[in-house]
Design a protein around this motif. Structure first.
Motif, PDB file in Angstrom:
ATOM      1  N   LEU A   1      11.867  11.639  -0.065  1.00 13.13           N
ATOM      2  CA  LEU A   1      11.288  10.381  -0.511  1.00 13.13           C
ATOM      3  C   LEU A   1      10.141  10.682  -1.457  1.00 13.13           C
ATOM      4  CD1 LEU A   1      12.526   9.589   2.430  1.00 13.13           C
ATOM      5  CD2 LEU A   1      10.969   7.645   2.291  1.00 13.13           C
ATOM      6  N   ALA A   2       9.776   9.699  -2.265  1.00  8.03           N
ATOM      7  CA  ALA A   2       8.602   9.827  -3.122  1.00  8.03           C
ATOM      8  C   ALA A   2       7.356   9.579  -2.285  1.00  8.03           C
ATOM      9  CB  ALA A   2       8.676   8.839  -4.270  1.00  8.03           C
ATOM     10  N   TYR A   3       6.377  10.471  -2.416  1.00  2.81           N
ATOM     11  CA  TYR A   3       5.148  10.363  -1.648  1.00  2.81           C
ATOM     12  C   TYR A   3       3.921  10.115  -2.523  1.00  2.81           C
ATOM     13  CZ  TYR A   3       7.968  12.044   2.247  1.00  2.81           C
ATOM     14  OH  TYR A   3       8.931  12.183   3.220  1.00  2.81           O
TER      15      TYR A   3
ATOM     16  N   PHE B   1       3.827  -9.963  -5.012  1.00  6.28           N
ATOM     17  CA  PHE B   1       4.340  -8.595  -4.847  1.00  6.28           C
ATOM     18  C   PHE B   1       3.925  -8.086  -3.465  1.00  6.28           C
ATOM     19  CE2 PHE B   1       3.112  -9.078  -9.391  1.00  6.28           C
ATOM     20  CZ  PHE B   1       4.373  -9.034  -9.969  1.00  6.28           C
ATOM     21  N   PRO B   2       4.720  -8.362  -2.436  1.00  8.69           N
ATOM     22  CA  PRO B   2       4.293  -8.018  -1.067  1.00  8.69           C
ATOM     23  C   PRO B   2       4.134  -6.521  -0.828  1.00  8.69           C
ATOM     24  CG  PRO B   2       6.592  -8.747  -1.111  1.00  8.69           C
ATOM     25  CD  PRO B   2       6.021  -9.039  -2.457  1.00  8.69           C
ATOM     26  N   HIS B   3       4.686  -5.678  -1.706  1.00  6.91           N
ATOM     27  CA  HIS B   3       4.606  -4.230  -1.517  1.00  6.91           C
ATOM     28  C   HIS B   3       3.667  -3.576  -2.529  1.00  6.91           C
ATOM     29  CE1 HIS B   3       7.820  -4.719   1.358  1.00  6.91           C
ATOM     30  NE2 HIS B   3       8.500  -5.384   0.456  1.00  6.91           N
ATOM     31  N   ALA B   4       2.762  -4.354  -3.089  1.00  5.69           N
ATOM     32  CA  ALA B   4       1.683  -3.770  -3.885  1.00  5.69           C
ATOM     33  C   ALA B   4       0.759  -3.014  -2.932  1.00  5.69           C
ATOM     34  CB  ALA B   4       0.924  -4.852  -4.631  1.00  5.69           C
ATOM     35  N   VAL B   5       0.562  -1.719  -3.184  1.00  4.43           N
ATOM     36  CA  VAL B   5      -0.193  -0.892  -2.235  1.00  4.43           C
ATOM     37  C   VAL B   5      -1.407  -0.207  -2.864  1.00  4.43           C
ATOM     38  CG1 VAL B   5       1.801  -0.461  -0.746  1.00  4.43           C
ATOM     39  CG2 VAL B   5       1.341   1.086  -2.669  1.00  4.43           C
ATOM     40  N   HIS B   6      -1.502  -0.237  -4.188  1.00  2.74           N
ATOM     41  CA  HIS B   6      -2.624   0.446  -4.834  1.00  2.74           C
ATOM     42  C   HIS B   6      -3.102  -0.400  -6.006  1.00  2.74           C
ATOM     43  CE1 HIS B   6      -4.413   3.326  -7.795  1.00  2.74           C
ATOM     44  NE2 HIS B   6      -5.057   3.688  -6.707  1.00  2.74           N
TER      45      HIS B   6
ATOM     46  N   HIS C   1       8.143  15.846   5.611  1.00  2.00           N
ATOM     47  CA  HIS C   1       6.830  15.224   5.859  1.00  2.00           C
ATOM     48  C   HIS C   1       6.945  14.030   6.807  1.00  2.00           C
ATOM     49  CE1 HIS C   1       4.313  17.563   3.099  1.00  2.00           C
ATOM     50  NE2 HIS C   1       5.370  17.592   2.287  1.00  2.00           N
ATOM     51  N   LEU C   2       7.678  14.231   7.887  1.00  4.70           N
ATOM     52  CA  LEU C   2       7.849  13.150   8.852  1.00  4.70           C
ATOM     53  C   LEU C   2       6.487  12.709   9.401  1.00  4.70           C
ATOM     54  CD1 LEU C   2      10.979  14.508  10.721  1.00  4.70           C
ATOM     55  CD2 LEU C   2      10.879  12.509   9.211  1.00  4.70           C
ATOM     56  N   GLY C   3       6.282  11.409   9.428  1.00 10.10           N
ATOM     57  CA  GLY C   3       5.018  10.840   9.880  1.00 10.10           C
ATOM     58  C   GLY C   3       4.059  10.509   8.765  1.00 10.10           C
ATOM     59  N   ARG C   4       4.434  10.779   7.530  1.00  9.46           N
ATOM     60  CA  ARG C   4       3.554  10.486   6.404  1.00  9.46           C
ATOM     61  C   ARG C   4       3.482   8.981   6.167  1.00  9.46           C
ATOM     62  NH1 ARG C   4       2.739  14.473   1.641  1.00  9.46           N
ATOM     63  NH2 ARG C   4       1.082  13.475   0.463  1.00  9.46           N
ATOM     64  N   THR C   5       2.338   8.530   5.703  1.00  8.18           N
ATOM     65  CA  THR C   5       2.176   7.146   5.271  1.00  8.18           C
ATOM     66  C   THR C   5       2.027   7.114   3.756  1.00  8.18           C
ATOM     67  OG1 THR C   5      -0.223   7.221   5.566  1.00  8.18           O
ATOM     68  CG2 THR C   5       1.100   6.441   7.440  1.00  8.18           C
ATOM     69  N   PHE C   6       2.280   5.936   3.194  1.00  4.77           N
ATOM     70  CA  PHE C   6       2.190   5.768   1.748  1.00  4.77           C
ATOM     71  C   PHE C   6       1.207   4.647   1.459  1.00  4.77           C
ATOM     72  CE2 PHE C   6       3.796   4.077  -2.366  1.00  4.77           C
ATOM     73  CZ  PHE C   6       3.667   5.234  -3.117  1.00  4.77           C
TER      74      PHE C   6
END
Length: 386
Positions: free
Chosen positions: A236-238, A318-323, A10-15
């Protein structure tokens, strides 16, 4: 022959809006070192190299870099297309690529034309089944009738053709099939695109009987359905549903008789995933969450009243909080979940107050009520009742 089985790059995927291409490059580039250290002869990639049918130039560049590194490390490569890929784009120039050791199987017309590679025990036939969208595939395969319907129908026909070709190869020819499908018994996750047609997306494992090894793609968790029937999963986990996955690849040894030892090789985790739940103040202050500071985080707030700017405040710690989700402790009143019940018998002022309560979990205070009254008066041109 030693085979490395991987899939679903899944190259190019965003999370959740974060670019993963750098992390994907770092993890997948390490496969070349594994190929060299384990003396891998062939790398098989069971679909979904890219996350979209028209990948970005950056994603194509990373894919080229990884494939070149695998080839330079000494492995031939056999790959097929998944439901996220454009089979036509991915398979372009396949005849020329094969001369360099990169074998692309993306055409339905070629699914029973194997890539023949050999070791000291003789030939191994690698068959690549591109993702088969049932209705177009039925037309391409020229099949009809009730037994040809859905994923089971087209994959059954594909495997019939593969086994017929394999029978012409004579005794001693070992077989490997690459397929991108949801096989019954597999466990899905939230990051896979549904491939259901008419409500049925799974195919029975028996379709792949009598093959020495079947390298499956599509499901993102590594799993073994049978000793010879496995998903490698994504590197990777997606999605947060994959936070407990051990991302890996399979190292598969073929002996003179067929399938030999299969070993799992775990991949590095660039940034772990975690889920946190609590009030905003608890999450910001609790020292027990120190280990989660560098994780990708999905956070559920339980404050009775929706806090102001919660994500900004959370990301300071938490700088990597995304959701972020908000589920007030005690839950919402059931009546507020039904629109017709929520508005029945209420005037404009009551509806505005209910809207505020639904958004943050608490009715407006005295000052906010006065501001709502003034706003309604300016819009309606009349005095609202007090």
């Amino acid at each position: 022959m030693r085979i490395l089985h991987t899939s679903d790059w899944h190259l190019g995927r965003t999370f959740h809006g974060r670019d993963l291409l750098g992390e994907q490059r770092d993890v997948l580039a390490g496969l070349a070192d594994l190929v060299a250290s384990e003396k891998v002869d062939t790398v098989v990639i069971a679909g979904d190299l890219y996350d979209r049918a028209v990948p970005s130039g950056e994603a194509v560049g990373v894919c080229h870099h990884i494939l070149a590194a695998l080839r330079a490390a000494g492995a031939s490569i056999v790959l097929t297309s998944g439901n996220h890929d454009s089979a036509a784009r991915l398979g372009a120039y396949s005849e020329f690529a094969a001369a360099g050791g990169l074998h692309l199987r993306t055409r339905i017309s070629e699914l029973d034309s194997p890539v023949l590679l050999a070791d000291e025990h003789g030939p191994v036939a690698f068959y690549g089944i591109p993702y088969l969208d049932p209705d177009p595939a039925r037309a391409s395969l020229g099949i009809s009738g009730p037994d040809s319907v859905g994923h089971t129908g087209v994959l059954t026909e594909a495997m019939r053709r593969i086994k017929a070709d394999l029978a012409t190869r004579g005794p001693g020819v070992r077989s490997v099939v690459l397929a991108h499908a949801f096989v019954t018994g597999g466990e899905g996750s939230e990051s896979e695109r549904r491939i259901a047609v008419g409500g049925v997306e799974q195919v029975p494992a028996r379709v792949f009987d009598d093959i020495d090894y079947v390298a499956l793609g599509h499901l993102h968790g590594p799993q073994t359905l049978r000793p010879a029937l496995r998903y490698s999963g994504s590197p990777l986990a997606y999605s947060f549903s994959e936070r407990n996955h051990r991302k890996s690849v399979w190292l598969v040894d073929l002996t003179a008789e067929g399938l030999g030892e299969v070993r799992r090789h775990d991949l590095p985790v660039p940034r772990p995933l975690a889920v946190l739940t609590g009030t905003l103040d608890e999450l910001l202050a609790d020292p027990g969450h120190a280990d989660s500071v560098e994780h990708y985080l999905s956070i559920t707030l339980t404050d009775r009243v929706r806090p102001l700017e919660p994500m900004r405040r959370l990301q300071e710690r938490f700088p990597h909080a995304v959701h972020l989700d908000w589920r007030p402790e005690g839950g919402l009143d059931d009546a507020r979940l039904h629109y017709s019940a929520a508005i029945r018998g209420k005037d404009d002022r009551e509806l505005a107050a209910s809207f505020v309560a639904d958004c943050r979990g608490a009715l407006p205070d005295e000052t906010e009520t006065r501001l709502l009254d003034e706003a309604l008066h300016s819009v309606c041109g009349e005095q609202v009742r007090s």
